[in-house]
Scaffold this motif. Structure first.
Motif, short mmCIF file in Angstrom:
data_model
loop_
_atom_site.label_atom_id
_atom_site.label_comp_id
_atom_site.label_asym_id
_atom_site.label_seq_id
_atom_site.Cartn_x
_atom_site.Cartn_y
_atom_site.Cartn_z
N LYS A 90 0.92 -1.03 -0.02
CA LYS A 90 0.07 -0.09 0.03
C LYS A 90 0.80 1.21 -0.02
O LYS A 90 1.62 1.40 0.90
N THR A 92 1.74 4.87 0.58
CA THR A 92 1.05 5.77 1.96
C THR A 92 1.56 7.06 2.22
O THR A 92 1.40 7.84 2.87
N THR A 98 2.91 7.34 8.28
CA THR A 98 2.37 6.03 8.29
C THR A 98 2.43 5.53 9.70
O THR A 98 1.49 4.95 10.21
N TYR A 101 -0.53 6.44 11.62
CA TYR A 101 -1.76 5.66 11.29
C TYR A 101 -1.61 4.29 11.90
O TYR A 101 -2.48 3.86 12.45
N CYS A 230 7.79 -1.14 6.66
CA CYS A 230 7.93 0.41 6.26
C CYS A 230 8.96 0.51 5.20
O CYS A 230 10.00 0.41 5.60
N TYR A 246 5.94 3.40 1.12
CA TYR A 246 4.82 2.42 1.20
C TYR A 246 5.04 1.54 2.12
O TYR A 246 6.09 1.29 2.91
N LEU A 259 -5.87 -0.78 6.62
CA LEU A 259 -6.27 0.09 5.37
C LEU A 259 -7.50 0.52 6.08
O LEU A 259 -7.95 1.81 5.20
N LEU A 262 -6.19 3.83 7.32
CA LEU A 262 -6.05 4.96 6.02
C LEU A 262 -7.09 5.42 5.31
O LEU A 262 -7.21 6.77 5.19
N ILE A 267 -6.54 8.75 2.94
CA ILE A 267 -5.12 8.26 2.26
C ILE A 267 -5.76 7.99 1.05
O ILE A 267 -6.24 6.64 0.83
#
Length: 397
Positions: A90, A92, A98, A101, A230, A246, A259, A262, A267
């Motif tokens: 994903k 981000t 991130t 999140y 990450c 990402y 998700l 996000l 996002i």
């Protein structure tokens, strides 16, 4: 890599005259060595890809096409022997955001998050800004090299009911590469104590020759199902302004939880230039990266040789990245004196106290720059150092 480019033209934050003046009290001729980005012109393939994309003349909402996933999967398999699937990945935008999140998704207000220190300060900010409780496990500095304190980490996980462990590999600010055995033991701790491991590997693209980097997933057969990885081309290819970070999450339950978070943070569409930049970096710029790594390693060797002549300074040997972590506690009595010294030298740097805790008495210098700039920066340090010695001698006499 020897080409000196005018980064002020591109409004690079690191080189901004306004930032140099307001944040550091320096003039426009200062050489910035604080922000963790490199001062080289990006790889030709990336420039070509962005110029091609810009020529289309359509910069509206975008989506993530298959060539992004294919480039990411192939790069990680080819370069790091790390298997991934499209559904796990994903985009981000930023690693720092991130982390916020992740903290929001997997912890509740007041719950504990663990990091090793010294650590990149936004690790702590992601915890404290979200009203979670930060716990720190100090790295052991043995013979000028950092080691993990496994006993302390496990004790903290149990006593403080740690939910998430944010881990940096390679380590920032020291450039330490953790061994496969260390990563295995760390994974065991997280699995045994039901702690989600969030592994930041964004500095791994710059690993020196003769050094072996092991991705956390290759250290333990089960850690994939207990972790969030990450990743980013930002450090190796200098794409920080394109928001190209990402995450990769194999565990479907963990992935869906993230998700959903996000979505709550809206996002959605990626930066319109992010995907072509990543694809060009991973598919066409590997030779450029290898050349840059060799250049940065030679810069680091210059750092070792230069500071070997200053008995009050001790550089921690780096195995990766473009950051020099230097013990100066026998040089400056405090960070005020350190800051004043670098102001006189017209250089920026990062004081050790920035790194949450255990960094006091250190300074971090970003040395990913053309040799001409680095030599000038070192010359300024030498002049300031000699002047300080002459001043001290004058006062004593």
């Amino acid at each position: 890599m020897d080409k000196v480019i005018d980064r002020k033209q591109g409004n690079a934050r690191k080189w901004s005259n306004q930032v140099l003046k307001e944040k550091f009290g320096l003039n426009e001729d200062a050489i910035p060595m604080d922000l963790a980005d490199i001062d080289f012109e990006v790889a030709p393939a990336i420039q070509k890809a962005l110029m091609k994309r810009a020529s289309i003349g359509d910069y509206s909402y975008s989506y993530v096409p298959d060539d992004f996933y294919e480039a990411v999967i192939d790069w990680n398999q080819r370069r790091y022997d790390t298997y991934m699937e499209k559904e796990w990945i994903k985009l981000t935008f930023g690693t720092v955001s991130t982390l916020h999140y992740v903290i929001q998704a997997f912890t509740a207000i007041g719950e504990g998050v663990l990091i090793n220190t010294p650590a990149y300060d936004p690790f702590a900010e992601a915890v404290e800004n979200n009203d979670r409780k930060l716990f720190c496990s100090s790295l052991i500095n043995r013979d000028n090299r950092y080691y993990l304190d496994f006993e302390d980490m496990e004790q903290q996980m149990r006593e403080n009911d740690i939910k998430v462990f944010i881990f940096c590999s390679p380590q920032n600010p020291s450039g330490r590469i953790w061994t496969k055995e260390e990563l295995y033991q760390l994974s065991e701790l997280c699995i045994r104590n039901n702690v989600l491991l969030v592994c930041d590997e964004i500095h791994r693209d710059i690993v020196y020759k003769g050094r072996t980097f092991t991705s956390i997933w290759n250290a333990h057969p089960e850690i994939k199902q207990h972790s969030v990885l990450c990743l980013s081309p930002n450090k190796g290819f200098n794409l920080g302004g394109l928001k190209t970070s990402y995450v990769v999450v194999p565990n479907p339950t963990i992935r869906e939880t993230l998700l959903e978070q996000l979505k709550r943070n809206s996002i959605t569409s990626p930066h319109v230039f992010a995907v072509p930049a990543i694809v060009a970096a991973y598919n066409e710029s590997e030779a450029w990266l290898d050349e840059m790594i060799d250049y940065v390693e030679a810069n680091m060797q210059l750092i070792y040789e230069f500071f070997a002549e200053i008995p009050e300074a001790k550089v921690m040997p780096a195995e990766s990245s473009f950051l020099a972590w230097i013990n100066v506690q026998n040089w400056f009595k405090d960070e005020t004196e350190m800051t004043e010294f670098f102001q006189r030298a017209n250089l920026t740097m990062v004081v050790g106290s920035y790194f949450v805790q255990d960094g006091e008495g250190f300074v971090r210098l970003s040395i990913g720059m053309p040799r001409e700039l680095l030599l000038e920066a070192l010359s300024r340090i030498k002049r300031a150092y000699v002047n300080s010695l002459e001043y001290a001698s004058h006062v004593i006499n």
